[in-house]
Design an enzyme around this catalytic site. Sequence first.
Site, PDB file in Angstrom:
ATOM      1  N   HIS A  96      27.621 -30.261 -68.173  1.00  0.00           N
ATOM      2  CA  HIS A  96      27.717 -31.564 -67.483  1.00  0.00           C
ATOM      3  C   HIS A  96      28.215 -31.293 -66.053  1.00  0.00           C
ATOM      4  CE1 HIS A  96      28.086 -35.800 -66.918  1.00  0.00           C
ATOM      5  NE2 HIS A  96      29.221 -36.041 -67.542  1.00  0.00           N
ATOM      6  N   ARG A 114      19.089 -37.792 -56.890  1.00  0.00           N
ATOM      7  CA  ARG A 114      20.368 -37.392 -56.293  1.00  0.00           C
ATOM      8  C   ARG A 114      20.218 -36.008 -55.657  1.00  0.00           C
ATOM      9  NH1 ARG A 114      24.061 -37.920 -61.527  1.00  0.00           N
ATOM     10  NH2 ARG A 114      22.333 -36.624 -62.247  1.00  0.00           N
ATOM     11  N   SER A 154      30.641 -38.009 -69.687  1.00  0.00           N
ATOM     12  CA  SER A 154      31.851 -38.585 -69.068  1.00  0.00           C
ATOM     13  C   SER A 154      31.899 -40.109 -69.236  1.00  0.00           C
ATOM     14  CB  SER A 154      31.962 -38.184 -67.594  1.00  0.00           C
ATOM     15  OG  SER A 154      30.769 -38.443 -66.907  1.00  0.00           O
ATOM     16  N   HIS A 158      17.595 -31.748 -67.706  1.00  0.00           N
ATOM     17  CA  HIS A 158      18.372 -32.974 -67.919  1.00  0.00           C
ATOM     18  C   HIS A 158      18.017 -33.571 -69.269  1.00  0.00           C
ATOM     19  CE1 HIS A 158      20.256 -36.869 -67.149  1.00  0.00           C
ATOM     20  NE2 HIS A 158      20.976 -36.209 -66.258  1.00  0.00           N
ATOM     21  N   ASP A 173      23.380 -31.329 -59.549  1.00  0.00           N
ATOM     22  CA  ASP A 173      24.296 -30.210 -59.346  1.00  0.00           C
ATOM     23  C   ASP A 173      23.643 -29.013 -58.654  1.00  0.00           C
ATOM     24  OD1 ASP A 173      26.442 -31.556 -60.649  1.00  0.00           O
ATOM     25  OD2 ASP A 173      25.474 -31.137 -62.552  1.00  0.00           O
TER      26      ASP A 173
HETATM   27  N1  CMX Z   1      17.952 -23.224 -68.420  1.00  0.00           N
HETATM   28  C1  CMX Z   1      17.660 -22.609 -69.585  1.00  0.00           C
HETATM   29  N2  CMX Z   1      17.387 -23.269 -70.732  1.00  0.00           N
HETATM   30  C2  CMX Z   1      17.388 -24.612 -70.668  1.00  0.00           C
HETATM   31  C3  CMX Z   1      17.641 -25.327 -69.479  1.00  0.00           C
HETATM   32  C4  CMX Z   1      17.954 -24.574 -68.325  1.00  0.00           C
HETATM   33  N3  CMX Z   1      18.263 -25.152 -67.150  1.00  0.00           N
HETATM   34  N4  CMX Z   1      17.568 -26.645 -69.740  1.00  0.00           N
HETATM   35  C5  CMX Z   1      17.285 -26.768 -71.046  1.00  0.00           C
HETATM   36  N5  CMX Z   1      17.182 -25.544 -71.604  1.00  0.00           N
HETATM   37  C6  CMX Z   1      16.953 -25.207 -73.014  1.00  0.00           C
HETATM   38  C7  CMX Z   1      18.079 -25.783 -73.862  1.00  0.00           C
HETATM   39  O1  CMX Z   1      19.230 -24.953 -73.798  1.00  0.00           O
HETATM   40  C8  CMX Z   1      17.427 -25.865 -75.230  1.00  0.00           C
HETATM   41  O2  CMX Z   1      17.398 -24.567 -75.747  1.00  0.00           O
HETATM   42  P1  CMX Z   1      17.666 -24.308 -77.344  1.00  0.00           P
HETATM   43  O3  CMX Z   1      16.599 -25.100 -78.054  1.00  0.00           O
HETATM   44  O4  CMX Z   1      17.512 -22.834 -77.486  1.00  0.00           O
HETATM   45  O5  CMX Z   1      19.032 -24.813 -77.635  1.00  0.00           O
HETATM   46  C9  CMX Z   1      15.992 -26.264 -74.858  1.00  0.00           C
HETATM   47  O6  CMX Z   1      15.783 -25.845 -73.497  1.00  0.00           O
HETATM   48  C10 CMX Z   1      15.711 -27.741 -74.976  1.00  0.00           C
HETATM   49  O7  CMX Z   1      16.655 -28.429 -74.192  1.00  0.00           O
HETATM   50  P2  CMX Z   1      16.300 -29.843 -73.497  1.00  0.00           P
HETATM   51  O8  CMX Z   1      15.974 -30.808 -74.577  1.00  0.00           O
HETATM   52  O9  CMX Z   1      15.285 -29.644 -72.431  1.00  0.00           O
HETATM   53  O10 CMX Z   1      17.661 -30.205 -72.768  1.00  0.00           O
HETATM   54  P3  CMX Z   1      18.968 -30.896 -73.382  1.00  0.00           P
HETATM   55  O11 CMX Z   1      18.794 -32.369 -73.308  1.00  0.00           O
HETATM   56  O12 CMX Z   1      19.331 -30.324 -74.700  1.00  0.00           O
HETATM   57  O13 CMX Z   1      20.084 -30.430 -72.346  1.00  0.00           O
HETATM   58  C11 CMX Z   1      20.996 -29.982 -70.200  1.00  0.00           C
HETATM   59  C12 CMX Z   1      20.162 -30.954 -71.036  1.00  0.00           C
HETATM   60  C13 CMX Z   1      21.268 -30.628 -68.845  1.00  0.00           C
HETATM   61  C14 CMX Z   1      22.325 -29.734 -70.899  1.00  0.00           C
HETATM   62  C15 CMX Z   1      20.206 -28.677 -70.024  1.00  0.00           C
HETATM   63  O14 CMX Z   1      19.027 -28.928 -69.305  1.00  0.00           O
HETATM   64  C16 CMX Z   1      20.997 -27.582 -69.327  1.00  0.00           C
HETATM   65  O15 CMX Z   1      21.727 -26.857 -69.990  1.00  0.00           O
HETATM   66  N6  CMX Z   1      20.870 -27.457 -67.971  1.00  0.00           N
HETATM   67  C17 CMX Z   1      21.667 -26.509 -67.204  1.00  0.00           C
HETATM   68  C18 CMX Z   1      23.081 -27.053 -67.004  1.00  0.00           C
HETATM   69  C19 CMX Z   1      23.105 -28.209 -66.020  1.00  0.00           C
HETATM   70  O16 CMX Z   1      22.538 -28.135 -64.942  1.00  0.00           O
HETATM   71  N7  CMX Z   1      23.807 -29.284 -66.389  1.00  0.00           N
HETATM   72  C20 CMX Z   1      24.015 -30.427 -65.474  1.00  0.00           C
HETATM   73  C21 CMX Z   1      23.281 -31.693 -65.912  1.00  0.00           C
HETATM   74  C22 CMX Z   1      23.593 -32.832 -64.984  1.00  0.00           C
HETATM   75  C23 CMX Z   1      25.012 -33.312 -65.163  1.00  0.00           C
HETATM   76  O17 CMX Z   1      25.346 -33.827 -66.256  1.00  0.00           O
HETATM   77  O18 CMX Z   1      25.810 -33.162 -64.260  1.00  0.00           O
END
Ligand code: CMX
Length: 466
Positions: free
Chosen positions: A303, A358, A273, A349, A404
């Site tokens: 996000h 937070r 964002s 994250h 979140d």
């Molecule tokens: N559940 C399952 N798998 C997860 C995970 C979770 N909570 N967090 C990361 N992973 C997975 C990723 O999908 C990725 O898998 P692939 O290699 O198969 O694609 C792998 O672990 C590596 O990811 P990462 O480097 O640890 O995390 P990223 O930086 O790529 O992504 C985020 C970060 C937040 C998108 C991810 O942790 C996620 O999807 N979390 C759940 C959604 C969420 O809570 N989002 C809110 C974030 C805060 C905000 O912006 O508001």
Amino acid sequence: MALFRITTTRFADTQKIVPQVSVILRQLSDASTDLKAVLAAKIPKEQERIVSFRKKHGNTKVGEVTVDMMYGGMRGIKGLVCETSVLDPDEGIRFRGLSIPECQKVLPKAPGGNEPLPEGLFWLLITGDVPTEAQVKAISKEWANRAELPAHVVTLLNNLPATVHPMSQLSAAMTVLNSESKFAKAYASGVHKSKYWEYVYEDTMDLIAKVPVVAATIYRNTFKDGSGIGAIDTTKDWSYNFAHMLGYDNPEFIELMRLYLTIHSDHEGGNVSAHTVHLVGSALSDPYLSFAAGMNGLAGPLHGLANQEVLIWLMKLRQQIGDKYNEQQLKDFIWKTLKSGQVVPGFGHAVLRKTDPRYTCQREFAQKHLPEDPLFKLVSDIYKVVPPILLELGKVKNPWPNVDAHSGVLLQYYGLKEMNYYTVLFGVSRALGVLASLVWDRALGLPIERPKSMSTDGLIKALKAN
Ligand code: CMX
């Protein structure tokens, strides 16, 4: 009256931010309550500081870009400057050098309240100074006075069907609000670029004043009978008025809103964002268009929409295992989520590597106000079970909860149960951080953003990698 000035020191070896809160004693009379005048005095000094820094170090390298970074969402590339906040992977966010507990301590509060007023956080973000109570009161009043919506925005919202997601409604309303943009009008009439920031500032103050009214209209239209948004009380703060417009007058809920709107405001410059607002604003799209674009990014499930996803997931979990569950049932449900190719929402994250502060401050709020709530207990139990499972997957870089994972539980407790509205609250708060940065983008004359992309063939050729 004490006024705090925050300075930070960055140690090159650790990359840690060490906050030094040096207290500058000033007379209250010196502390102008006119934010625009305060900024007008600061901007030339900051322009000068950056010009001189760039003159000396413009060619100094700050990092290297790897092929994985290019394919991997630019993770870890230092390619943006953002003054309002810095995110440390282990410690979490610092707003102009202040942690969340420090903000809770030093930022002004409402009479009888314990949580910081978001108005104070906005002053801190945009100026770098902790404001006085008088300065915060002036902002509350100014926002209350700028809150009125033009009729066409209300008409638009009233005509959207309740099936349109609240985030789409927010984005649409903020886009058409650009009919009011003072920046767009000034640009069209040929204003000099040195004055851009002044109009972006005016739009910023108008937008932040109006966004809770838009958000409350969306809520009342979508989930209630469309009536009930009372008049703004110009003697009250931004969060009080927002809560009342939503239809909530419980003082504890209003305190929750003050905390919520403070902590969701800013998370340095690279998140979807914040980066989107900065990017779109760099084309000199006005603040309304830039903010609406940022909201479209916040509406993504990885996000801001994760706060909605967490509640939906928790409700499914509860439906399946009820309130008298054991640890194994929790584990089974989490594994089922993962094995079906979904993420566990609210965990992980891109930058953080520890529990999000937070999350922690919302947990503390729950421990104080709703310790016996069954949903809070479920969230606490999940906190114990999810991280080891995510670690077991072997690929998740951060197994800990983010902001979140906790916010929806608090809202549910006070009766705000409409999960697909939660990201709108996140968006209202995010306006504070992204627009504070946008004012500085224009004050510093930052250019249109245009990183270089490459094709895979071009990359292979350039690296002689065949
Ligand atoms: N559940 C399952 N798998 C997860 C995970 C979770 N909570 N967090 C990361 N992973 C997975 C990723 O999908 C990725 O898998 P692939 O290699 O198969 O694609 C792998 O672990 C590596 O990811 P990462 O480097 O640890 O995390 P990223 O930086 O790529 O992504 C985020 C970060 C937040 C998108 C991810 O942790 C996620 O999807 N979390 C759940 C959604 C969420 O809570 N989002 C809110 C974030 C805060 C905000 O912006 O508001």
